[in-house]
Motif scaffolding. Structure first.
Motif, PDB file in Angstrom:
ATOM      1  N   UNK A   1       0.859  -1.187   0.000  1.00 40.90           N
ATOM      2  CA  UNK A   1       0.000   0.000   0.000  1.00 40.90           C
ATOM      3  C   UNK A   1       0.892   1.232   0.000  1.00 40.90           C
ATOM      4  N   UNK A   2       0.584   2.201  -0.858  1.00 38.25           N
ATOM      5  CA  UNK A   2       1.399   3.414  -0.968  1.00 38.25           C
ATOM      6  C   UNK A   2       0.805   4.557  -0.155  1.00 38.25           C
ATOM      7  N   UNK A   3      -0.498   4.777  -0.291  1.00 35.84           N
ATOM      8  CA  UNK A   3      -1.122   5.882   0.427  1.00 35.84           C
ATOM      9  C   UNK A   3      -2.426   6.297  -0.223  1.00 35.84           C
ATOM     10  N   UNK A   4      -2.959   7.410   0.278  1.00 36.39           N
ATOM     11  CA  UNK A   4      -4.254   7.905  -0.178  1.00 36.39           C
ATOM     12  C   UNK A   4      -4.092   9.320  -0.704  1.00 36.39           C
ATOM     13  N   UNK A   5      -4.715   9.584  -1.838  1.00 36.17           N
ATOM     14  CA  UNK A   5      -4.802  10.963  -2.327  1.00 36.17           C
ATOM     15  C   UNK A   5      -6.265  11.377  -2.288  1.00 36.17           C
ATOM     16  N   UNK A   6      -6.496  12.668  -2.158  1.00 36.58           N
ATOM     17  CA  UNK A   6      -7.859  13.192  -2.082  1.00 36.58           C
ATOM     18  C   UNK A   6      -7.982  14.404  -2.981  1.00 36.58           C
ATOM     19  N   UNK A   7      -9.143  14.528  -3.593  1.00 36.82           N
ATOM     20  CA  UNK A   7      -9.429  15.708  -4.400  1.00 36.82           C
ATOM     21  C   UNK A   7     -10.936  15.864  -4.520  1.00 36.82           C
TER      22      UNK A   7
ATOM     23  N   UNK B   1       2.345  12.508 -16.443  1.00 41.65           N
ATOM     24  CA  UNK B   1       1.103  12.465 -15.667  1.00 41.65           C
ATOM     25  C   UNK B   1       0.422  13.826 -15.589  1.00 41.65           C
ATOM     26  N   UNK B   2      -0.883  13.824 -15.814  1.00 47.03           N
ATOM     27  CA  UNK B   2      -1.684  15.048 -15.862  1.00 47.03           C
ATOM     28  C   UNK B   2      -1.909  15.671 -14.484  1.00 47.03           C
ATOM     29  N   UNK B   3      -2.102  14.837 -13.469  1.00 46.29           N
ATOM     30  CA  UNK B   3      -2.537  15.346 -12.174  1.00 46.29           C
ATOM     31  C   UNK B   3      -1.415  15.325 -11.132  1.00 46.29           C
ATOM     32  N   UNK B   4      -1.230  16.436 -10.396  1.00 47.32           N
ATOM     33  CA  UNK B   4      -0.185  16.508  -9.362  1.00 47.32           C
ATOM     34  C   UNK B   4      -0.315  15.436  -8.287  1.00 47.32           C
ATOM     35  N   UNK B   5      -1.546  15.084  -7.884  1.00 46.45           N
ATOM     36  CA  UNK B   5      -1.708  14.072  -6.834  1.00 46.45           C
ATOM     37  C   UNK B   5      -1.249  12.692  -7.325  1.00 46.45           C
ATOM     38  N   UNK B   6      -1.426  12.404  -8.608  1.00 45.70           N
ATOM     39  CA  UNK B   6      -0.931  11.137  -9.144  1.00 45.70           C
ATOM     40  C   UNK B   6       0.593  11.155  -9.256  1.00 45.70           C
ATOM     41  N   UNK B   7       1.167  12.303  -9.597  1.00 47.38           N
ATOM     42  CA  UNK B   7       2.632  12.430  -9.630  1.00 47.38           C
ATOM     43  C   UNK B   7       3.209  12.168  -8.247  1.00 47.38           C
ATOM     44  N   UNK B   8       2.574  12.732  -7.221  1.00 48.17           N
ATOM     45  CA  UNK B   8       3.051  12.545  -5.853  1.00 48.17           C
ATOM     46  C   UNK B   8       2.989  11.070  -5.448  1.00 48.17           C
ATOM     47  N   UNK B   9       1.903  10.393  -5.781  1.00 49.98           N
ATOM     48  CA  UNK B   9       1.781   8.971  -5.441  1.00 49.98           C
ATOM     49  C   UNK B   9       2.815   8.152  -6.208  1.00 49.98           C
ATOM     50  N   UNK B  10       3.076   8.516  -7.469  1.00 47.69           N
ATOM     51  CA  UNK B  10       4.107   7.818  -8.238  1.00 47.69           C
ATOM     52  C   UNK B  10       5.472   8.004  -7.589  1.00 47.69           C
ATOM     53  N   UNK B  11       5.774   9.221  -7.162  1.00 45.29           N
ATOM     54  CA  UNK B  11       7.066   9.478  -6.507  1.00 45.29           C
ATOM     55  C   UNK B  11       7.224   8.619  -5.260  1.00 45.29           C
ATOM     56  N   UNK B  12       6.177   8.547  -4.444  1.00 45.90           N
ATOM     57  CA  UNK B  12       6.236   7.744  -3.219  1.00 45.90           C
ATOM     58  C   UNK B  12       6.361   6.256  -3.541  1.00 45.90           C
TER      59      UNK B  12
ATOM     60  N   UNK C   1      -8.664   8.335  -3.109  1.00 50.66           N
ATOM     61  CA  UNK C   1      -8.127   7.262  -3.940  1.00 50.66           C
ATOM     62  C   UNK C   1      -7.018   6.562  -3.166  1.00 50.66           C
ATOM     63  N   UNK C   2      -7.162   5.257  -2.983  1.00 45.88           N
ATOM     64  CA  UNK C   2      -6.150   4.440  -2.304  1.00 45.88           C
ATOM     65  C   UNK C   2      -5.262   3.817  -3.382  1.00 45.88           C
ATOM     66  N   UNK C   3      -3.939   4.000  -3.220  1.00 43.32           N
ATOM     67  CA  UNK C   3      -2.970   3.578  -4.230  1.00 43.32           C
ATOM     68  C   UNK C   3      -2.116   2.422  -3.741  1.00 43.32           C
ATOM     69  N   UNK C   4      -1.845   1.489  -4.662  1.00 46.61           N
ATOM     70  CA  UNK C   4      -1.038   0.311  -4.367  1.00 46.61           C
ATOM     71  C   UNK C   4       0.110   0.197  -5.363  1.00 46.61           C
ATOM     72  N   UNK C   5       1.288  -0.102  -4.848  1.00 44.61           N
ATOM     73  CA  UNK C   5       2.424  -0.436  -5.690  1.00 44.61           C
ATOM     74  C   UNK C   5       2.216  -1.871  -6.152  1.00 44.61           C
ATOM     75  N   UNK C   6       2.300  -2.092  -7.473  1.00 47.35           N
ATOM     76  CA  UNK C   6       2.071  -3.419  -8.031  1.00 47.35           C
ATOM     77  C   UNK C   6       3.239  -3.856  -8.897  1.00 47.35           C
ATOM     78  N   UNK C   7       3.466  -5.147  -8.913  1.00 52.53           N
ATOM     79  CA  UNK C   7       4.472  -5.757  -9.774  1.00 52.53           C
ATOM     80  C   UNK C   7       3.753  -6.292 -11.002  1.00 52.53           C
ATOM     81  N   UNK C   8       4.105  -5.752 -12.177  1.00 51.30           N
ATOM     82  CA  UNK C   8       3.534  -6.253 -13.418  1.00 51.30           C
ATOM     83  C   UNK C   8       4.198  -7.561 -13.826  1.00 51.30           C
TER      84      UNK C   8
END
Length: 147
Positions: A65-71, A119-130, A84-91
């Motif tokens: 689990x990576x974290x939660x973003x809100x908007x 990435x279009x949205x700053x909150x998705x960029x932040x989750x990707x960075x984490x 939005x709850x984000x998960x790191x996944x192995x493809x």
């Protein structure tokens, strides 16, 4: 006010990140991470895996689990507050196929520095960075390899 919950995946395969390109009637356009709404009876993990599979055709497994973003955004009848709850996944491969019914026109795996800029949205960029920091640490320690 309407409260909504979605879950999504930051899918990494061989160091590259899976992105989707959405174009909705030329009004909504840009690169995003796969995510979607929790359905009745689903856990957050099940939702994230289902949405990745439905929107990209990619098979993956949750690593952490990576974290939660809100908007929030406005719809004609009300204001929507979304978590939005984000998960790191192995493809499992580079295979992906965008879900055209949801207006995804392209998908693919990109190097980290490319994905962050696309990435279009700053909150998705932040989750990707984490998520990518977690990936790098797991890769460094050898924990990223599939058991």
């Amino acid at each position: 006010m309407i409260e909504a919950v979605s879950c999504g995946g930051i899918v990494v395969y061989r160091g590259k990140i899976l992105l989707l390109y959405k174009n909705f009637k030329n009004r909504y356009e840009g690169w995003v991470l796969p995510k979607g709404t929790v359905e009745e009876g689903e856990t957050h993990e099940q939702t994230a895996l289902r949405e990745v599979r439905e929107e990209t055709g990619a098979e993956a497994e949750i690593v952490r689990y990576v974290g939660k973003s809100s908007y929030s955004f406005i719809v004609p009848e009300d204001k929507v507050e979304k978590d939005v709850h984000w998960y790191l996944m192995r493809g499992f491969s580079y295979r992906s196929k965008p879900q055209r019914e949801e207006y995804f026109m392209d998908s693919g795996y990109y190097k980290y520095h490319e994905a962050v800029h696309l990435l279009k949205f700053p909150n998705e960029r932040q989750m990707l960075e984490e998520a990518y920091e977690i990936y790098r640490e797991l890769h460094r320690t050898g924990e990223w390899k599939r058991a």
